[in-house]
Design a protein around this motif. Structure first.
Motif, PDB file in Angstrom:
ATOM      1  N   VAL A 187     -10.235  -1.010   6.926  1.00 63.77           N
ATOM      2  CA  VAL A 187      -8.970  -1.673   7.278  1.00 63.77           C
ATOM      3  C   VAL A 187      -9.128  -3.170   7.058  1.00 63.77           C
ATOM      4  O   VAL A 187     -10.057  -3.803   7.581  1.00 63.77           O
ATOM      5  CB  VAL A 187      -8.568  -1.365   8.743  1.00 63.77           C
TER       6      VAL A 187
ATOM      7  N   TYR B   7     -11.812   3.908   9.690  1.00 66.38           N
ATOM      8  CA  TYR B   7     -11.058   2.658   9.846  1.00 66.38           C
ATOM      9  C   TYR B   7     -11.874   1.430   9.459  1.00 66.38           C
ATOM     10  O   TYR B   7     -11.430   0.294   9.636  1.00 66.38           O
ATOM     11  CB  TYR B   7     -10.535   2.547  11.284  1.00 66.38           C
TER      12      TYR B   7
ATOM     13  N   GLU C  73      -3.550  -0.913   9.108  1.00 68.49           N
ATOM     14  CA  GLU C  73      -3.231  -0.121  10.303  1.00 68.49           C
ATOM     15  C   GLU C  73      -2.169  -0.868  11.121  1.00 68.49           C
ATOM     16  O   GLU C  73      -2.210  -2.100  11.227  1.00 68.49           O
ATOM     17  CB  GLU C  73      -4.491   0.107  11.140  1.00 68.49           C
TER      18      GLU C  73
ATOM     19  N   PHE D 158      -2.569   3.111   2.775  1.00 69.42           N
ATOM     20  CA  PHE D 158      -3.770   3.102   1.949  1.00 69.42           C
ATOM     21  C   PHE D 158      -3.628   2.103   0.802  1.00 69.42           C
ATOM     22  O   PHE D 158      -2.533   1.885   0.277  1.00 69.42           O
ATOM     23  CB  PHE D 158      -4.023   4.490   1.336  1.00 69.42           C
ATOM     24  N   ASN D 159      -4.769   1.548   0.389  1.00 70.50           N
ATOM     25  CA  ASN D 159      -4.856   0.752  -0.853  1.00 70.50           C
ATOM     26  C   ASN D 159      -3.862  -0.408  -0.913  1.00 70.50           C
ATOM     27  O   ASN D 159      -3.204  -0.635  -1.937  1.00 70.50           O
ATOM     28  CB  ASN D 159      -4.663   1.655  -2.087  1.00 70.50           C
TER      29      ASN D 159
ATOM     30  N   ASN E  25       0.879   6.410   4.493  1.00 64.44           N
ATOM     31  CA  ASN E  25       0.142   7.635   4.801  1.00 64.44           C
ATOM     32  C   ASN E  25       0.801   8.341   5.988  1.00 64.44           C
ATOM     33  O   ASN E  25       0.885   7.781   7.080  1.00 64.44           O
ATOM     34  CB  ASN E  25      -1.313   7.290   5.135  1.00 64.44           C
TER      35      ASN E  25
ATOM     36  N   GLY F  79       0.817  -1.215   0.000  1.00 66.28           N
ATOM     37  CA  GLY F  79       0.000   0.000   0.000  1.00 66.28           C
ATOM     38  C   GLY F  79       0.847   1.260   0.000  1.00 66.28           C
ATOM     39  O   GLY F  79       2.076   1.214  -0.071  1.00 66.28           O
TER      40      GLY F  79
ATOM     41  N   ASN G 292      -7.155  -0.809   3.435  1.00 67.79           N
ATOM     42  CA  ASN G 292      -6.129  -0.119   4.220  1.00 67.79           C
ATOM     43  C   ASN G 292      -5.533  -1.011   5.299  1.00 67.79           C
ATOM     44  O   ASN G 292      -6.164  -1.981   5.740  1.00 67.79           O
ATOM     45  CB  ASN G 292      -6.719   1.145   4.848  1.00 67.79           C
TER      46      ASN G 292
END
Length: 426
Positions: free
Chosen positions: A83, A80, A61, A45-46, A37, A34, A59
């Protein structure tokens, strides 16, 4: 353990990627880590992962512990909900989205190479050091260091570019005015830089343009705005400057509010503000279109010729208005022009080229590599670590490295730190 380290491990896949499993013992494959960020919201992200045979996109985390999810209140934040994976060093609780669905978790501590962990702990040990990696820095290979130094130098130029762009906004996009303000600050050096900048900011550059054809007028303008023409004196040069300044003050409605007093204390006489202001006035009297000539200069010789200026004749026998001294020419030295190159000329050439979509990186590298290294405490520190800079590129790079990486513990974003972390790891 820093969360930044976990970001580093994920971003660079410094994990046993062939044997990854979720805390639910399902096979995990990282398809795409990803986009990192650096703002609010999930850390990556992504991203794309495959759990068992199911491909997931969304996403990621990252936390030290799973329970940090609740500490940060993510279970109540819709940002979120997308995620797809919670990456943690230690798994201590299951976590859920706002709809109570469980988020798969990857516990990293069993998938990190032990040598990498040892290198990490060594790099960030609490023992007080000048820089974290001072023991191992001398062993970093020249190829890594040279490439990193070039990147660091351009990072430093980019920071100076922001300052120039701010000045352009307040100067109505007048490049000549911006160059004058930057040069004025640098003519003041460390002690009087802020004071000289305040002098330059106290007059519209159009007045500098109008007075530059008459040297005594331009000197009177600078000396007067600096507050150096307020005493009584019997010498004719001083009286002429006073008379000229009185005329200019009335004509252009000059004010000196906000001008900072110049200092003479603890300065070598050649750096007295009187000498530097006279040299600056002589430069702008000699070169009516200085900015265009600075931009068109392609080598050191052209720039040295451009800045080949001295003071007015009065200063050949004076350092201050009151006291006569032994005769000596007060020419701008090559070493002083080198400082102007490092701090003003090359940054403004870089910024102007960027705004015009031109590529002059090679020209800049050629010039900065031909200038001798600066002398300061940071350069001394790296010299003691057996890396004595030979050029201004290296000294500027080391300043950037120390202030923006070492002092801020950004070893994980540093090429040197990366080499030392992975050295010995699989």
């Amino acid at each position: 353990m820093q969360e930044d380290f976990l970001h580093y491990l994920w971003l660079h896949k410094k994990l046993d990627v062939l044997h990854l499993k979720t805390t639910q013992h399902e096979r995990l494959e990282i398809v795409n880590v990803g986009t990192h960020n650096h703002n609010s919201g999930p850390d990556f992200f992504n991203g794309q992962i495959r759990i068992a045979d199911q491909l997931w996109a969304g996403n990621i985390e990252i936390h030290i512990k799973s329970s940090d999810w609740f500490v940060h209140g993510h279970e109540q934040d819709a940002a979120y909900d997308n995620v797809i994976l919670h990456v943690v060093y230690e798994h201590d609780t299951d976590i859920f989205r706002s709809d109570n669905s469980t988020i798969p978790t990857l516990e990293l501590k069993n998938f990190i190479d032990s040598a990498l962990m040892d290198n990490y702990h060594k790099l960030f040990s609490s023992k007080k050091k000048w820089i974290n990696c001072e023991q191992d820095f001398p062993e970093v290979d020249e190829f890594t260091l040279k490439n990193w130094q070039e990147r660091l130098y351009f990072e430093r130029l980019e920071r100076k570019q922001h300052t120039i762009e701010d000045l352009l906004k307040t100067s109505k996009n007048d490049w000549e005015a911006v160059l004058f303000k930057l040069l004025a600050k640098n003519f003041g050096l460390k002690v009087n830089g802020t004071a000289f900048a305040s002098i330059a900011n106290s007059v519209d550059f159009s007045i500098v343009r109008k007075t530059s054809s008459k040297l005594e007028q331009l000197e009177a303008l600078l000396f007067g705005q600096a507050g150096l023409l307020e005493k009584e004196s019997s010498n004719s040069y001083y009286e002429t400057l006073q008379k000229e300044y009185k005329f200019l003050k009335q004509k252009f409605q000059l004010e000196s509010q906000g001008v900072i007093d110049v200092q003479f204390f603890r300065l070598r006489p050649p750096n007295f503000p009187t000498i530097r202001l006279s040299q600056l006035a002589n430069l702008y009297h000699k070169e009516q279109q200085l900015f265009s000539k600075v931009i068109s200069a392609e080598n050191l010789k052209d720039i040295y010729t451009l800045f080949e200026v001295s003071t007015s004749p009065f200063w050949n026998t004076h350092y201050t208005f009151d006291k006569e001294s032994k005769q000596s020419s007060k020419k701008v030295t090559k070493a002083f022009v080198d400082l102007l190159l490092i701090n003003t000329i090359l940054p403004i050439k870089f910024c102007y080229a960027k705004q015009n979509g031109e590529a002059i990186d090679e020209t800049i590298l050629e010039i900065i590599n031909a200038i001798a290294s600066e002398k300061n405490s940071i350069v001394d520190g790296f010299t003691q670590l057996k890396h004595k800079p030979k050029s201004a590129l290296e000294s500027q790079a080391f300043i950037q490295l120390k202030t923006e990486y070492c002092d801020k513990n950004k070893c994980l974003q540093c090429a040197v730190g990366n080499v030392l972390l992975t050295n010995g790891s699989h």
